[in-house]
Design an enzyme around this catalytic site. Structure first.
Site, PDB file in Angstrom:
ATOM      1  CG  HIS A  48      -8.641  36.410 -44.309  1.00  0.00           C
ATOM      2  ND1 HIS A  48      -9.420  35.946 -45.343  1.00  0.00           N
ATOM      3  CD2 HIS A  48      -7.898  37.429 -44.819  1.00  0.00           C
ATOM      4  CE1 HIS A  48      -9.137  36.647 -46.434  1.00  0.00           C
ATOM      5  NE2 HIS A  48      -8.233  37.547 -46.145  1.00  0.00           N
TER       6      HIS A  48
ATOM      7  CB  CYS B 213     -10.379  39.538 -48.189  1.00  0.00           C
ATOM      8  SG  CYS B 213      -8.742  40.254 -48.415  1.00  0.00           S
TER       9      CYS B 213
HETATM   10  N1  GLN Z   1      -6.453  40.573 -53.991  1.00  0.00           N
HETATM   11  C1  GLN Z   1      -6.866  41.309 -52.885  1.00  0.00           C
HETATM   12  C2  GLN Z   1      -5.797  42.077 -52.148  1.00  0.00           C
HETATM   13  O1  GLN Z   1      -4.683  41.604 -51.925  1.00  0.00           O
HETATM   14  C3  GLN Z   1      -7.617  40.392 -51.985  1.00  0.00           C
HETATM   15  C4  GLN Z   1      -6.769  39.626 -51.007  1.00  0.00           C
HETATM   16  C5  GLN Z   1      -7.572  38.663 -50.183  1.00  0.00           C
HETATM   17  O2  GLN Z   1      -8.685  38.349 -50.538  1.00  0.00           O
HETATM   18  N2  GLN Z   1      -6.990  38.163 -49.120  1.00  0.00           N
HETATM   19  O3  GLN Z   1      -6.074  43.191 -51.786  1.00  0.00           O
END
Ligand code: GLN
Length: 262
Positions: free
Chosen positions: A208, A112
């Site tokens: 995740h 992510c």
């Molecule tokens: N900030 C990023 C987004 O929302 C990463 C989110 C995350 O790592 N879960 O796209």
């Protein structure tokens, strides 16, 4: 002493098998970038390495810390946009080293927010441009609408399950291979059916869950590459994956009939 009990001679106690070698993992920014349980990836790799008979050494890398002498695998997790801003300067310090290690075949798993920073750039929804390492040829733009929910993928290491939660919409460069094809979920951008990116042994993904405990084939693919770099060989041990396979299969069963992208 009753008939049921007996003295145990020292030679009756099985001595622990000698370690097949040390494998060193670096977890990038566990404080700033490790949301939605991504720390579980590091724990999963350390546990599986032990079950395979290796000694796992985990180095938590915090901004400003020196780089460890021995590294065989690098991990990074998700984070808020603000966490990504906080690790920018340190990532810049190690940019050349990480690019060189990636080219050299070091296994890496970036989830992510760190996946976005391993790409060419992340432009937040407010228009702030965070330059990436360019290890993966991907570009991400933040959106008002988030992509949230369970995901089912087909990848080179088989079916992969997980959970996504991101506002960033990612587009692959022309020659960039995705990590997987979406069977259920949004993936990189909810439009082109791709999820994540893979170059050399660097895997970037939005998943995740954390991703590794319920996808042992992916965990072992990373471990095999790391163990070979550490010791010249990977000799797997006997690992009981009953629960991991059940968790994996439950999500495949739940999502398969609904197959289709959101
Ligand atoms: N900030 C990023 C987004 O929302 C990463 C989110 C995350 O790592 N879960 O796209």
């Amino acid at each position: 002493m009753s008939g049921q009990e007996r003295a145990v001679d020292a030679e009756d106690v099985p001595s622990p098998a000698p370690s097949k070698g040390e494998v060193h993992l670096v977890h990038l920014y566990p404080k700033e970038m490790s949301i939605y349980g991504d720390l579980g990836n590091t724990r999963c790799l350390a546990a599986r390495l032990r079950w395979h008979g290796y000694t796992a050494v985990v180095h938590d890398h915090h901004p400003g810390a020196p780089w460890p002498d021995r590294v065989h695998l690098v991990l990074g997790g998700g984070g808020q946009d603000s966490g990504q801003v906080r690790v920018q300067d340190d990532l810049d310090v190690h940019a050349d080293r990480l690019r060189e290690l990636a080219r050299d075949g070091m296994p890496m798993l970036m989830i992510c927010g760190m996946y976005q920073l391993f790409g060419k750039a992340f432009i937040t929804v407010e228009g702030l441009r965070l330059p990436g390492l360019g290890i993966l040829d991907v570009t991400t733009r933040g959106n008002a609408k988030r992509m949230i929910g369970p995901v089912l993928l087909e990848t080179e290491v088989g079916t992969v399950v997980g959970y996504e939660n991101h506002s960033g919409s990612t587009v692959l460069g022309e020659d960039q291979a995705p990590f997987g094809r979406v069977r259920y979920g949004s993936g990189n951008n909810a439009a082109d059916g791709t999820e994540g990116a893979r170059s050399h042994e660097v895997f970037g993904s939005y998943l995740h869950g954390p991703i590794l405990p319920a996808n042992p084939a992916l965990a072992d693919a990373l471990i095999a590459t790391a163990a070979k770099r550490a010791t010249g060989d990977f000799v797997p041990g006997e690992v009981d994956d009953t629960f991991a396979v059940q968790a994996h299969q439950a999500q495949v069963t739940r999502l398969s009939p609904r197959s289709g992208r959101r």
